[in-house]
Design an enzyme around this catalytic site. Structure first.
Site, PDB file in Angstrom:
ATOM      1  N   GLU A   1       0.849  -1.225   0.129  1.00  0.00           N
ATOM      2  CA  GLU A   1      -0.061   0.142  -0.208  1.00  0.00           C
ATOM      3  C   GLU A   1       1.028   1.202   0.002  1.00  0.00           C
ATOM      4  O   GLU A   1       0.529   2.419  -0.693  1.00  0.00           O
ATOM      5  CB  GLU A   1      -0.874  -0.098   1.303  1.00  0.00           C
TER       6      GLU A   1
ATOM      7  N   GLU B   1       3.982 -10.695   0.310  1.00  0.00           N
ATOM      8  CA  GLU B   1       2.647 -10.546   0.383  1.00  0.00           C
ATOM      9  C   GLU B   1       2.198 -10.237  -1.100  1.00  0.00           C
ATOM     10  O   GLU B   1       2.367  -9.346  -1.716  1.00  0.00           O
ATOM     11  CB  GLU B   1       2.232  -9.199   1.054  1.00  0.00           C
TER      12      GLU B   1
ATOM     13  N   SER C   1      -4.723 -11.975   3.128  1.00  0.00           N
ATOM     14  CA  SER C   1      -5.988 -12.609   3.524  1.00  0.00           C
ATOM     15  C   SER C   1      -5.667 -13.976   4.481  1.00  0.00           C
ATOM     16  O   SER C   1      -6.282 -14.795   4.349  1.00  0.00           O
ATOM     17  CB  SER C   1      -6.781 -13.017   2.494  1.00  0.00           C
TER      18      SER C   1
HETATM   19  C1  PEP Z   1      -1.498  -6.790   5.057  1.00  0.00           C
HETATM   20  O1  PEP Z   1      -1.711  -5.880   4.799  1.00  0.00           O
HETATM   21  O2  PEP Z   1      -0.317  -6.892   5.145  1.00  0.00           O
HETATM   22  C2  PEP Z   1      -2.329  -7.813   4.673  1.00  0.00           C
HETATM   23  C3  PEP Z   1      -1.761  -9.130   4.674  1.00  0.00           C
HETATM   24  O3  PEP Z   1      -3.736  -7.766   4.678  1.00  0.00           O
HETATM   25  P1  PEP Z   1      -5.021  -8.713   4.837  1.00  0.00           P
HETATM   26  O4  PEP Z   1      -4.376  -9.896   5.893  1.00  0.00           O
HETATM   27  O5  PEP Z   1      -6.085  -8.004   5.298  1.00  0.00           O
HETATM   28  O6  PEP Z   1      -4.993  -9.307   3.414  1.00  0.00           O
END
Ligand code: PEP
Length: 250
Positions: free
Chosen positions: A98, A168, A213
């Site tokens: 982000e 991620e 997630s």
């Molecule tokens: C994150 O923001 O690092 C993340 C993994 O978010 P989420 O678990 O909501 O996918």
């Protein structure tokens, strides 16, 4: 080399002081269940000091979501590593997708932030991951390779031993879509090999977290993979019972 599982919660831009209080109280009430897992929560700056104070003396550690590379100065909206150390904070997320997507974070600025964090004695949690279109065009490995090589450029093996990496896949963050355990393991193994090439044997001790997630229902299968050493959790870290459910899967 055995690596201690780490479960880190990224609150992102969530939780007012009142909401943070409820979540912190909920986690503190269950803190005695935490065993054999490093647990970190990363609140926004407005509740960092509160969380640090409340979790002092518990197994829960506190991290920030970003850090600037300069010691101080005209950088409106940023915080320095020494400011975080003073709170005290032990960890900092760097290069979250982000930040890359919405705030112009680059591999070069990730590198500067990582070096500043290490110099101050903070543990960086360095995030890498591909976009959906990059996965679909077979670029995943090339993308994370560049993110690691540039983001960790100039680090010694001793430095590398102090970092945590988070894989991620951007398409799995906040979408409810999770990489399958096999998909995630494939990239984690690639990252481990890459780190071994860059830093040698210390790579076997570097924790590589999966993020995207992760929730109580899928955590166990992901965490069972050989090179998945923990999780970076967004949405499911905002509810004490969900976060604890993941912690207890580790
Ligand atoms: C994150 O923001 O690092 C993340 C993994 O978010 P989420 O678990 O909501 O996918």
């Amino acid at each position: 080399m055995s690596r201690k599982t780490m479960i880190a919660g990224n609150w992102k831009m969530n939780n007012t002081v009142a909401e943070a209080r409820e979540l912190v109280e909920g986690l503190k009430a269950r803190a005695s269940e935490i065993a054999g897992v490093d647990v970190v929560v990363c609140p926004p700056v407005t509740t960092l000091a509160y969380a640090a104070e409340q979790f002092a003396g518990t197994p829960v550690k506190v991290g920030a979501q970003n850090v600037h590379w300069a010691e101080s100065g005209a950088y409106t909206g940023e915080v320095s590593a020494s400011m975080l150390k003073e709170i005290p904070v032990e960890y900092v997320i760097i290069g979250h997708s982000e930040r890359r997507q919405y705030f112009g974070e680059t591999d070069g600025t990730v590198n500067q932030r990582v070096k500043a964090a290490l110099a101050a004695g903070l543990t960086p949690i360095v995030c890498v991951g591909e976009l959906l279109e990059q996965r679909e065009t077979g670029e995943t490995e090339a993308v994370v390779k560049t993110q690691v090589e540039v983001g960790l450029d100039g680090l010694t093996a001793d430095d590398a031993a102090k970092i945590v990496v988070a894989y991620e896949p951007v398409w799995a963050i906040g979408t409810g879509l999770t990489a399958s355990p096999e998909q995630a393991q494939e990239v984690h193994a690639f990252l481990r090999n890459l780190l071994r090439g860059l830093f040698g044997a210390v790579a076997d001790g570097i924790r590589i977290l999966y993020g995207g997630s992760m929730k109580p229902a899928n955590a166990k299968d992901l965490l069972a993979q050989a090179d998945i050493d923990g999780g970076l959790i967004g949405g499911a870290s905002l509810k004490a019972d969900d976060f604890m459910g993941i912690i207890l899967s580790g």
